[in-house]
Design a protein around this motif. Structure first.
Motif, PDB file in Angstrom:
ATOM      1  N   ARG A 240     -16.945 -29.766   5.015  1.00 60.38           N
ATOM      2  CA  ARG A 240     -16.322 -31.071   4.713  1.00 60.38           C
ATOM      3  C   ARG A 240     -14.789 -30.981   4.778  1.00 60.38           C
ATOM      4  NH1 ARG A 240     -16.533 -31.839  -1.963  1.00 60.38           N
ATOM      5  NH2 ARG A 240     -15.334 -29.976  -2.387  1.00 60.38           N
ATOM      6  N   ASP A 241     -14.253 -29.753   4.769  1.00 55.43           N
ATOM      7  CA  ASP A 241     -12.804 -29.570   4.653  1.00 55.43           C
ATOM      8  C   ASP A 241     -12.260 -28.737   5.815  1.00 55.43           C
ATOM      9  OD1 ASP A 241     -10.331 -29.845   3.516  1.00 55.43           O
ATOM     10  OD2 ASP A 241     -10.612 -28.229   2.055  1.00 55.43           O
ATOM     11  N   HIS A 242     -12.573 -29.182   7.041  1.00 48.02           N
ATOM     12  CA  HIS A 242     -12.043 -28.532   8.257  1.00 48.02           C
ATOM     13  C   HIS A 242     -12.374 -27.056   8.355  1.00 48.02           C
ATOM     14  CE1 HIS A 242      -9.882 -32.142   9.400  1.00 48.02           C
ATOM     15  NE2 HIS A 242      -9.406 -32.228   8.173  1.00 48.02           N
ATOM     16  N   GLY A 243     -13.493 -26.652   7.772  1.00 45.23           N
ATOM     17  CA  GLY A 243     -13.922 -25.261   7.913  1.00 45.23           C
ATOM     18  C   GLY A 243     -13.065 -24.261   7.158  1.00 45.23           C
ATOM     19  N   GLN A 244     -12.293 -24.757   6.189  1.00 42.50           N
ATOM     20  CA  GLN A 244     -11.421 -23.825   5.464  1.00 42.50           C
ATOM     21  C   GLN A 244     -11.959 -23.526   4.066  1.00 42.50           C
ATOM     22  OE1 GLN A 244      -7.524 -25.630   5.407  1.00 42.50           O
ATOM     23  NE2 GLN A 244      -8.156 -27.357   4.169  1.00 42.50           N
ATOM     24  N   ALA A 245     -11.951 -22.231   3.723  1.00 44.15           N
ATOM     25  CA  ALA A 245     -12.312 -21.841   2.369  1.00 44.15           C
ATOM     26  C   ALA A 245     -11.025 -21.774   1.549  1.00 44.15           C
ATOM     27  CB  ALA A 245     -13.016 -20.502   2.378  1.00 44.15           C
ATOM     28  N   LYS A 246      -9.925 -21.561   2.237  1.00 39.61           N
ATOM     29  CA  LYS A 246      -8.599 -21.461   1.615  1.00 39.61           C
ATOM     30  C   LYS A 246      -7.654 -22.230   2.534  1.00 39.61           C
ATOM     31  CE  LYS A 246      -5.761 -17.576   1.215  1.00 39.61           C
ATOM     32  NZ  LYS A 246      -5.692 -16.120   1.283  1.00 39.61           N
ATOM     33  N   LYS A 247      -6.640 -22.888   1.974  1.00 40.38           N
ATOM     34  CA  LYS A 247      -5.785 -23.764   2.792  1.00 40.38           C
ATOM     35  C   LYS A 247      -5.235 -23.047   4.031  1.00 40.38           C
ATOM     36  CE  LYS A 247      -2.667 -27.640   1.992  1.00 40.38           C
ATOM     37  NZ  LYS A 247      -3.606 -28.698   2.342  1.00 40.38           N
ATOM     38  N   TYR A 248      -5.519 -23.636   5.183  1.00 42.51           N
ATOM     39  CA  TYR A 248      -5.068 -23.178   6.505  1.00 42.51           C
ATOM     40  C   TYR A 248      -5.674 -21.866   6.966  1.00 42.51           C
ATOM     41  CZ  TYR A 248      -1.843 -27.016   5.704  1.00 42.51           C
ATOM     42  OH  TYR A 248      -1.323 -28.244   5.411  1.00 42.51           O
TER      43      TYR A 248
END
Ligand SMILES: Cc1ncc(COP(=O)(O)O)c(C=O)c1O
Length: 402
Positions: A240-248
């Motif tokens: 749901r969040d562009h495939g990121q587990a951690k920002k960027y």
């Protein structure tokens, strides 16, 4: 002059006026810290809705369609796999299957419950599919495509018959993702486990829609996935969040599919009323059942199977002269709907699947006769009686002409 007996198909104004202060306080809170995406309001709602559904996790997303699509992706669907569902549902169920890269296979519904017929599912899996002896996986015999999973749809607020569906899924190593978009709070009695279970807690994961007209509706688009599988919840959070587990730091390509904080805050306010609203819907449904009983030769009322406690997202009756009934009710100022008039296997969007008229006779019969009557918690006894009176008038006219 407005018709004083007018009864809308759905009243979304009254509940929002009743809760206006609490709902506006959510907006003020978001304005005070400009926390519009993610943050405590989303996390609070996720915790509360998981508790409501008796699951370990809830992941808020943009819509019920996203919840389904992300669930299929997180369940490991591969391009070309088949996901089995019913043709009597809203197209979002099958859009999500295609958009996750999978193929759609349909099995018919049960004539009384309007949900997946476990016997039709069994017939499809056992006679039209075969197990690959090397991999042990199930393939459709004609297309040679792998069967990945099953999507029972808890339509109109009644659960599908989950025990036999889950048993078949287990036997063939398939996932079950519940489409619970119309069934917030619906219950299913599992004979296998000798206990009542909530919609959203029975599959590997489930999808909910919070489209405004749903039993739990946002004030815009919103949805959620529920699951007790930690890996599934984590994967959907990334998707749901562009495939990121951690920002960027992107482990994969994902989507912009997050739930807005203001919507989450509004959903938390409304969730506190959901059990009471569902009870009102059930009691309205029982009133309709009684009031319409004497018209049973012309009107088929909903059947609540012994294994379900429905939450009546819709109150759907069947009648031969559907358009005439709708016209008679419209004349009396009463709104109606049809959910859904064209079965999915006969939609233009699915021409390429090569299904034809007659392939799913129960769905086709049902789709030609269904009418949804007004159903919302704020309906008064008088309004229910008025709708029933008009339906009965229509039925007796039909019977006298027969
Ligand atoms: C059975 C069913 N599945 C899926 C959806 C999709 O939900 P949404 O509109 O939130 O994307 C809906 C809602 O309209 C629905 O009724």
């Amino acid at each position: 002059m407005a018709n004083p007996t007018k009864i809308a198909f759905l009243d979304l104004v009254t509940p929002h006026q009743e809760l206006q202060e609490e709902l506006l306080a959510v907006v003020k809170k978001a304005f005070s810290n400009a926390g519009f995406i993610g943050g405590p309001m989303v996390e609070d709602f996720e915790r509360e809705f998981a508790a409501f559904c008796e699951t370990k996790y809830c992941v808020g997303v943009n819509s019920g369609t996203d919840a389904l699509r992300f669930a299929f992706m997180a369940a490991g669907v591969q391009p070309g796999d088949i996901i089995v569902t019913v043709p009597h549902t809203f197209i979002a169920t099958t859009e999500a299957i295609s958009q996750a890269g999978a193929n759609i296979a349909f099995v018919d519904i049960h004539e009384q419950t309007y949900t997946m017929d476990p016997e039709k599912l069994r017939e499809y899996l056992e006679t039209r599919c075969e197990i690959n002896p090397k991999s042990g996986e199930l393939f459709e015999s004609d297309s040679k495509r792998r069967i990945a999973g099953i999507v029972p749809v808890h339509l109109y607020g009644q659960t599908a018959d989950m025990d036999p569906i889950s048993e078949l899924a287990e036997k063939f190593g398939l996932f079950v993702i519940e489409d619970a978009c119309q069934a917030h709070g619906a219950q299913y009695f599992s004979k296998k486990d000798n206990t009542w279970k909530l919609a959203g807690s029975m599959g590997k994961a489930a999808a909910f829609s919070f489209y405004p007209g749903k039993n739990l509706g946002a004030c815009g688009e919103a949805g959620a996935l529920t699951t007790s599988d930690e890996a599934m919840a984590q994967q959907v959070k990334m998707i749901r969040d562009h495939g990121q587990a951690k920002k960027y730091y992107h482990d994969m390509e994902g989507y912009n599919g997050r739930l807005d904080s203001i919507q989450a805050g509004w959903l938390s306010v409304k969730l506190r009323h959901l059990a009471k609203w569902n009870e009102s819907r059930r009691s309205h449904a029982h009133a309709y059942h009684e009031l319409l009983a004497e018209a049973k030769d012309a009107i088929v009322i909903p059947v609540e199977a012994s294994w379900t406690k429905g939450v009546y997202h819709l109150y759907v009756v069947r009648v031969q002269e559907r358009e005439a009934l709708q016209a008679a009710l419209a004349e009396a100022g009463i709104g109606t709907g049809i959910h859904y008039p064209i079965p999915l296997h006969l939609q233009k969007a699915y021409e390429q699947l090569n299904y034809k008229k007659g392939d799913f006779p129960v769905t086709e019969r049902v789709a030609a006769e269904i009418v949804s009557l007004p159903m919302y918690p704020q309906m008064s006894e008088e309004q229910l009686a008025n709708v029933a009176k008009r339906v009965k008038q229509f039925a007796s006219l039909q019977m006298s002409q027969a």
